[in-house]
Scaffold this motif. Structure first.
Motif, PDB file in Angstrom:
ATOM      1  N   PRO A 274       0.841  -1.193   0.000  1.00  0.00           N
ATOM      2  CA  PRO A 274       0.000   0.000   0.000  1.00  0.00           C
ATOM      3  C   PRO A 274       0.878   1.247   0.000  1.00  0.00           C
ATOM      4  O   PRO A 274       2.082   1.178   0.261  1.00  0.00           O
ATOM      5  CB  PRO A 274      -0.807  -0.124   1.296  1.00  0.00           C
ATOM      6  N   SER A 275       0.282   2.373  -0.295  1.00  0.00           N
ATOM      7  CA  SER A 275       1.021   3.638  -0.389  1.00  0.00           C
ATOM      8  C   SER A 275       1.904   3.861   0.839  1.00  0.00           C
ATOM      9  O   SER A 275       1.431   3.769   1.980  1.00  0.00           O
ATOM     10  CB  SER A 275       0.032   4.800  -0.510  1.00  0.00           C
ATOM     11  N   SER A 276       3.165   4.151   0.615  1.00  0.00           N
ATOM     12  CA  SER A 276       4.089   4.421   1.724  1.00  0.00           C
ATOM     13  C   SER A 276       3.642   5.646   2.516  1.00  0.00           C
ATOM     14  O   SER A 276       3.813   5.709   3.740  1.00  0.00           O
ATOM     15  CB  SER A 276       5.507   4.627   1.186  1.00  0.00           C
ATOM     16  N   ILE A 277       3.051   6.613   1.834  1.00  0.00           N
ATOM     17  CA  ILE A 277       2.606   7.848   2.491  1.00  0.00           C
ATOM     18  C   ILE A 277       1.394   7.551   3.375  1.00  0.00           C
ATOM     19  O   ILE A 277       1.317   8.005   4.525  1.00  0.00           O
ATOM     20  CB  ILE A 277       2.273   8.905   1.428  1.00  0.00           C
ATOM     21  N   ALA A 278       0.453   6.765   2.838  1.00  0.00           N
ATOM     22  CA  ALA A 278      -0.713   6.387   3.638  1.00  0.00           C
ATOM     23  C   ALA A 278      -0.301   5.546   4.836  1.00  0.00           C
ATOM     24  O   ALA A 278      -0.889   5.673   5.925  1.00  0.00           O
ATOM     25  CB  ALA A 278      -1.717   5.621   2.778  1.00  0.00           C
TER      26      ALA A 278
END
Length: 404
Positions: A274-278
């Motif tokens: 999943p998105s590293s930022i999320a």
């Protein structure tokens, strides 16, 4: 490409009804209509600032590379701490996976475990995507009707009657979409007593609405209420509903290591991590006190009561009081058969929903999309003035209907 070039599996699956209503709302708005959308399952609140800033900080600090497929060590630690703190469940990193939304994890779990012809028991009313995900996994959805008089909850005798040698999963959603029903620990244990004699059956606990509960209703997840079946239980959760982070696309699941490993293999060949930022934002979401929930729940409760009042005051509508989530599942059978001012007869819940959209400019979802014909789902997670206008418009539209 024409339809003959599509895979056969596509002939067995339908578009998501929630996506269909959203597309129709957008089309009407593009044509100049003002529509109040009570059809989407999304909070109108903003993601809390501390969580958003964590996502911004991740970008500034260049946390924008691939991570481990199943999630960073920091996120898994935060997920494990959440389960321990809130649900008294202990998981190792190998028993935890994060994905691009809880929806992806549910789909991966089914795809990893369901062979052609195996059955998945789904209590109705159900979240619209469960049956189609089972179908895409080449399984057979077994829909078990639950009753309004039982608070829309699966009864042990109904569960026992639905089980066959081909049963692979039972899916439980609490608090439930679309009904807001919440299973007590005792009710979950009663279902576990039935399942204990069927070791081939896995249990999926979809807890995505966990903190959205009213009237101090307690919460228990299946593995907590029935620890003897914990090794057969997959617990699904996420930050979409609990922290108003639908667009961040971050869900998580915990369960037996063999199942998590299989889900990780599938994820590695599809979306990867999943998105590293999320993920960075979710670490903060799961680690900090959710002080904002007090205000959110007060607002949602006020909206819940407003919709229930409108339903009570509208001839042809009725509803149970939902214990959680942000939906009222209203019985509209008293409107079916009535006629519009132009003489059109409303033949089913789809016709009632279409009438409310065309006449009142209010979008709702028909209960048949959730496996419960004769009902409407009204999502009240919209701004107060819009909700008030929607309630007035629904009442006005219904008052125009006449008995045949």
């Amino acid at each position: 490409m024409n339809i003959s070039q599509m895979a056969r599996r596509m002939q067995r699956v339908r578009p998501s009804p929630t996506a269909v209503i959203s597309d129709r709302v957008r089309a009407l708005e593009a044509a100049g209509r003002t529509i109040i959308n009570l059809g989407e399952g999304e909070l109108d609140f903003a993601t809390p600032d501390t969580i958003s800033y964590a996502g911004i900080a991740a970008i500034v600090q260049h946390q924008t590379k691939y991570t481990a497929v199943s999630g960073t060590a920091a996120l898994k630690a935060a997920i494990a701490a959440k389960f321990s703190r809130d649900n008294h469940l202990l998981f190792t990193p190998e028993e935890i996976i994060a994905g691009s939304g809880a929806k992806q994890l549910i789909f991966n779990a089914l795809l990893a475990t369901v062979d052609a012809g195996q059955e998945v028991i789904i209590p109705a009313p159900y979240w619209v995507s469960y049956p189609d995900m089972v179908t895409l996994a080449e399984g057979e959805p077994v829909i078990v009707a639950c009753e309004e008089q039982h608070g829309w909850k699966l009864q042990p005798e109904r569960l026992a009657a639905a089980i066959t040698p081909h049963t692979r999963w039972l899916i439980l959603n609490s608090p439930g979409n679309p009904t807001g029903a919440i299973y007590s620990a005792q009710e979950l244990q009663a279902l576990a007593d039935v399942l204990s004699d069927h070791p081939q059956i896995l249990i999926m606990a979809d807890d995505i609405y966990e903190p959205l509960r009213y009237d101090q209703t307690p919460f228990a997840t299946f593995a907590e209420a029935a620890p003897q079946l914990a090794e057969r239980t997959l617990t699904i959760n996420g930050v979409s509903k609990s922290h108003a982070m639908t667009g961040w696309r971050l869900g998580y699941a915990a369960g037996p290591a063999w199942l998590i490993a299989a889900m990780q293999v599938l994820q590695s060949q599809s979306t990867s991590n999943p998105s590293s930022i999320a993920q960075a934002a979710a670490v903060v979401a799961l680690s900090q006190p959710a002080d904002f929930l007090t205000d959110w729940l007060a607002k949602l409760d006020r909206r819940r009561q407003r919709v229930l009042t409108m339903v009570t005051e509208t001839s042809g509508l009725s509803a149970n009081t939902p214990q959680g989530a942000f939906y009222v599942f209203a019985n509209c059978q008293g409107l079916i058969g009535r006629k519009t001012p132009t003489g059109e007869r409303l033949t089913d819940d789809q016709a009632v929903a279409s009438w409310l959209l065309s006449e009142a400019g209010v979008a709702v979802l028909q209960g048949s999309a959730f496996g419960a014909p004769g009902y409407l789902r009204l999502a009240y997670a919209v701004e107060d003035t819009l909700l008030e206008a929607a309630c007035q418009k629904i009442q006005a539209a219904c008052s125009q209907l006449t008995q045949p």
